[in-house]
Design a protein around this motif. Structure first.
Motif, short mmCIF file in Angstrom:
data_model
loop_
_atom_site.label_atom_id
_atom_site.label_comp_id
_atom_site.label_asym_id
_atom_site.label_seq_id
_atom_site.Cartn_x
_atom_site.Cartn_y
_atom_site.Cartn_z
N LEU B 22 7.02 -8.58 3.85
CA LEU B 22 5.88 -8.09 4.64
C LEU B 22 6.36 -7.68 6.03
O LEU B 22 5.98 -6.64 6.57
CB LEU B 22 4.80 -9.17 4.77
CG LEU B 22 3.87 -9.34 3.57
CD1 LEU B 22 2.89 -10.48 3.81
CD2 LEU B 22 3.11 -8.04 3.29
N GLU B 23 7.23 -8.53 6.57
CA GLU B 23 7.77 -8.24 7.91
C GLU B 23 8.54 -6.92 7.90
O GLU B 23 8.39 -6.10 8.80
CB GLU B 23 8.70 -9.39 8.32
CG GLU B 23 8.97 -9.41 9.81
CD GLU B 23 9.86 -10.59 10.19
OE1 GLU B 23 9.30 -11.62 10.57
OE2 GLU B 23 11.10 -10.46 10.10
N ILE B 24 9.34 -6.74 6.86
CA ILE B 24 10.12 -5.50 6.76
C ILE B 24 9.19 -4.29 6.65
O ILE B 24 9.36 -3.29 7.34
CB ILE B 24 11.10 -5.57 5.57
CG1 ILE B 24 12.21 -6.57 5.91
CG2 ILE B 24 11.70 -4.20 5.27
CD1 ILE B 24 13.13 -6.88 4.74
N ARG B 25 8.19 -4.42 5.76
CA ARG B 25 7.22 -3.33 5.63
C ARG B 25 6.61 -2.99 6.99
O ARG B 25 6.52 -1.81 7.37
CB ARG B 25 6.09 -3.73 4.69
CG ARG B 25 6.27 -3.32 3.26
CD ARG B 25 5.27 -4.07 2.37
NE ARG B 25 5.76 -4.24 1.03
CZ ARG B 25 5.57 -3.32 0.06
NH1 ARG B 25 4.90 -2.22 0.31
NH2 ARG B 25 6.06 -3.52 -1.14
N ALA B 26 6.19 -4.02 7.70
CA ALA B 26 5.57 -3.81 9.02
C ALA B 26 6.56 -3.13 9.97
O ALA B 26 6.20 -2.21 10.72
CB ALA B 26 5.13 -5.15 9.60
N GLN B 27 7.82 -3.57 9.91
CA GLN B 27 8.84 -2.97 10.79
C GLN B 27 9.04 -1.49 10.47
O GLN B 27 9.18 -0.67 11.37
CB GLN B 27 10.15 -3.72 10.65
CG GLN B 27 10.26 -4.93 11.57
CD GLN B 27 11.68 -5.45 11.64
OE1 GLN B 27 12.33 -5.58 10.60
NE2 GLN B 27 12.15 -5.74 12.85
N LEU B 28 9.07 -1.18 9.17
CA LEU B 28 9.28 0.22 8.79
C LEU B 28 8.17 1.11 9.36
O LEU B 28 8.42 2.19 9.90
CB LEU B 28 9.33 0.36 7.26
CG LEU B 28 10.50 -0.35 6.55
CD1 LEU B 28 10.51 0.01 5.07
CD2 LEU B 28 11.84 -0.01 7.18
N VAL B 29 6.94 0.61 9.26
CA VAL B 29 5.80 1.35 9.81
C VAL B 29 5.96 1.48 11.33
O VAL B 29 5.79 2.56 11.91
CB VAL B 29 4.47 0.63 9.47
CG1 VAL B 29 3.31 1.27 10.22
CG2 VAL B 29 4.23 0.66 7.97
N GLU B 30 6.36 0.37 11.94
CA GLU B 30 6.53 0.33 13.39
C GLU B 30 7.63 1.30 13.84
O GLU B 30 7.48 2.03 14.81
CB GLU B 30 6.89 -1.12 13.80
CG GLU B 30 6.99 -1.36 15.28
CD GLU B 30 5.64 -1.31 15.98
OE1 GLU B 30 4.61 -1.37 15.28
OE2 GLU B 30 5.63 -1.16 17.22
N GLN B 31 8.73 1.29 13.08
CA GLN B 31 9.84 2.20 13.41
C GLN B 31 9.37 3.65 13.38
O GLN B 31 9.68 4.44 14.27
CB GLN B 31 10.98 2.01 12.40
CG GLN B 31 11.79 0.76 12.63
CD GLN B 31 12.52 0.33 11.38
OE1 GLN B 31 12.66 1.11 10.43
NE2 GLN B 31 12.98 -0.92 11.37
N GLN B 32 8.61 3.97 12.36
CA GLN B 32 8.11 5.34 12.23
C GLN B 32 7.25 5.69 13.43
O GLN B 32 7.35 6.77 14.00
CB GLN B 32 7.33 5.47 10.91
CG GLN B 32 7.20 6.89 10.41
CD GLN B 32 8.54 7.59 10.36
OE1 GLN B 32 9.54 7.02 9.95
NE2 GLN B 32 8.57 8.83 10.82
N LYS B 33 6.42 4.71 13.80
CA LYS B 33 5.55 4.90 14.97
C LYS B 33 6.37 5.12 16.22
O LYS B 33 6.05 5.97 17.05
CB LYS B 33 4.68 3.65 15.17
CG LYS B 33 3.27 3.78 14.61
CD LYS B 33 2.41 2.65 15.20
CE LYS B 33 1.31 2.23 14.26
NZ LYS B 33 0.84 0.87 14.56
N CYS B 34 7.44 4.32 16.38
CA CYS B 34 8.29 4.43 17.58
C CYS B 34 8.93 5.81 17.65
O CYS B 34 8.95 6.44 18.71
CB CYS B 34 9.39 3.36 17.55
SG CYS B 34 8.77 1.72 17.88
#
Lengths: 377, 377
Positions: B22-34
């Motif tokens: 879940l953390e990784i999924r959230a990070q991937l979304v976050e990275q895209q946002k960044c």
């Protein structure tokens, strides 16, 4: 008629003097006009310089204000951004943002420098030109006073020359006249002596007595005329000497005026003019050079920042800005199932054979991929 | 209840996986946002730069026009003057007028240079920023496509890990269950064997026969359960091996993504950004430095002219401008009176004595004047 003819001769004799002295008078007037015109041109030039710098000061001030507005507009916009808050916190900016801030700083610097320039024009350069203009007018007035005195002196000398020349001509004319009269008396005497050479016996006693008294009279007259002539001759010589000396003095005065005094008069008008103009223009130049130095410094700072445009450190900074997004996650650990104590790959037969097969398959797949990858490159 | 408890255990065992993935999924979304945010900030910065240079271009153009007007106003005024006609004729100006003309030239030069600057901003620098902005957006889209693929691959790997882990847990559970059943069968067999140890005579034949068939049945069941257990045990080992290998592969994939792919994704967004920005800003800097060089040249020319502000040569030029006013007149010549052939001072007695006296008087007067003059100095 004789008087008239004498006057006519005198006029011819005087014409050279008259022509020259009229010419000199005309030149003196002309010189004064030239100096006045020069001063007027200077005052006009200084007025133009003042107008020019006043207008340029306005232009620089307007330019400065526009640049200030431009910088302020974007500064205000960036102040609210995350970047700027980051910048305030650690002074550590992404390299393009750093360039952008330095660009704005440069505009602000240019604005300040052009305002300074405008101020120096208005409160220093223009003041100097104003002062020079006043000084020029004052120096011209001073030189006018001096030249008035010099011209008067010169006129006095010229009049003096005229007077002594006239005196010489008069005395010389009188001397000639006295000489004529003397010669006439001598002729009469000769005639009388010639007549007294006639045989005496033919002459009556009474007549003889009369002749003797006539000779005496003529002799007396001749003596008188001789004295008159000598006196006039001396007067004439003295007058000629006076004239010759005055002539030399006049020529010397005129020469002195044209070669020295006139030059001094121009120098008097020029006094301080070039030096003050030099200082005023140096003030202008110094202000311009200072602006240039400041501008150059600013550009060098930007150039350094442009040289430092660098993706690697920016990437680092970018990832540090969002640590939660870019921090690698923990490793997945082996989750053993209910008391399973084995947590390694076990490879007894028949599993071992299978694993070996799989290993070989993977190796060959890897080799294929490597070759494909090399080909793509 | 047992099933429920098993599920509950399984959930606890899975929690680490679930949390991490879940953390990784959230990070991937976050990275895209960044990355998106970074691109937005870049586009915004590039828009600001364009707006900034567009506005600065206007300011420079206005400044240029004002300077041009200023130069033209005074040029027009001076073109009609005598100085200017003189200048056109022999290029020989009074040194202050020369400075004035060079000042006007400098303003005209500044006007031209700032117009050039304005033009370079508008037609070169801004165009470059526009291009960089488009490129940034395009590169971000490209990186988004790539990251979508990478994320999908990563999700596949994580799902795969989940699947093999579940499989392992299932097979291990089945293996445990088979083992239990086998142990139960063994216990029954032991019990049966223990019961067959009772004195046989006490047992009826019928009963004995019944027991024998029961033992056989139990043995058969035990064999069956043994086979089942072995099968499940092997399945469980294979599943665990698969899980362990997939675990390694997953960790390697995640590591590869975070350490290499993510960096490559950022590089993809960055591709050419810094270099293009560098070129655009160098264009700006080069234009500014060129303006500076030109300005400096102009100032140096003026400085030379200011150094040449010189009263002596100007005086010469001034006097040459008005030759009739400043040319020394002819000498006054001796005007002899009607046939007077003496044109020198004659000094026989008594004139000589008088002249000597006068000479002495003049000498003493001169000496007095010299002393007075020295005192004044």
């Amino acid at each position: 008629l004789v008087g008239n003819s004498q006057f006519s001769f005198a006029f011819t004799d005087l014409s050279d003097y008259v022509f020259l002295s009229l010419e000199i008078r005309a030149q003196l007037v002309e010189q004064q006009k030239c100096l006045e015109q020069q001063t007027e041109m200077r005052v006009q030039l200084l007025q133009d310089l003042q107008d020019f710098f006043r207008k340029k000061s306005e232009i620089e001030m307007e330019y400065s204000r526009n640049l200030e507005k431009l910088a302020e507009r974007f500064m205000a916009k960036t102040r609210s951004t995350k970047d700027h808050q980051q910048y305030k916190k650690d002074q550590n900016l992404l390299s393009p943002v750093n360039c952008w801030y330095l660009l704005l700083n440069q505009v602000r610097r240019e604005s300040k420098d052009h305002a300074t320039l405008s101020d120096i024009y208005l409160n220093n350069v223009i003041m100097r030109f104003m002062q020079i203009s006043e000084d020029s007018t004052r120096m011209f007035k001073k030189s006018k006073e001096i030249s008035f005195q010099l011209h008067e002196d010169l006129m006095k000398v010229l009049n003096e020359l005229y007077t002594v020349m006239k005196t010489y001509h008069m005395y010389h004319a009188e001397s000639i006249s006295a000489e004529c009269k003397l010669k006439e008396a001598e002729k009469q005497e000769e005639k009388q002596i010639g007549r007294s050479g006639d045989p005496v016996f033919h002459i009556r006693l009474e007549e003889r007595h009369q002749r003797r008294s006539s000779v005496k009279k003529i002799e007396k007259m001749k003596e008188k005329r001789q004295a008159k002539y000598s006196e006039n001759k001396l007067k004439s010589i003295k007058a000629r000497n006076e004239y010759l000396l005055t002539l030399e003095a006049t020529n010397a005065s005129v020469f002195k005026y044209y070669i020295h005094d006139l030059s001094d008069l121009i120098d008097c008008c020029d006094l301080g003019y070039h030096a003050s103009l030099n200082r005023a223009l140096r003030t202008y130049l110094s202000a311009e050079y200072n602006l240039e130095t400041s501008r150059h410094e600013g550009l060098d700072i930007i150039e350094n920042a442009v040289d430092s445009l660098e993706p690697r450190s920016d990437k680092q900074r970018f990832m540090e800005m969002y640590p939660t997004a870019f921090c690698p996650p923990m490793k997945f650990e082996f989750q053993s199932h209910m008391g399973d104590e084995v947590c390694q790959v076990t490879a007894q037969q028949p599993v071992q054979a299978e694993l070996m097969l799989r290993y070989q398959q993977l190796q060959s797949r890897l080799a294929t991929l490597k070759i494909e990858n090399e080909e793509v490159r």
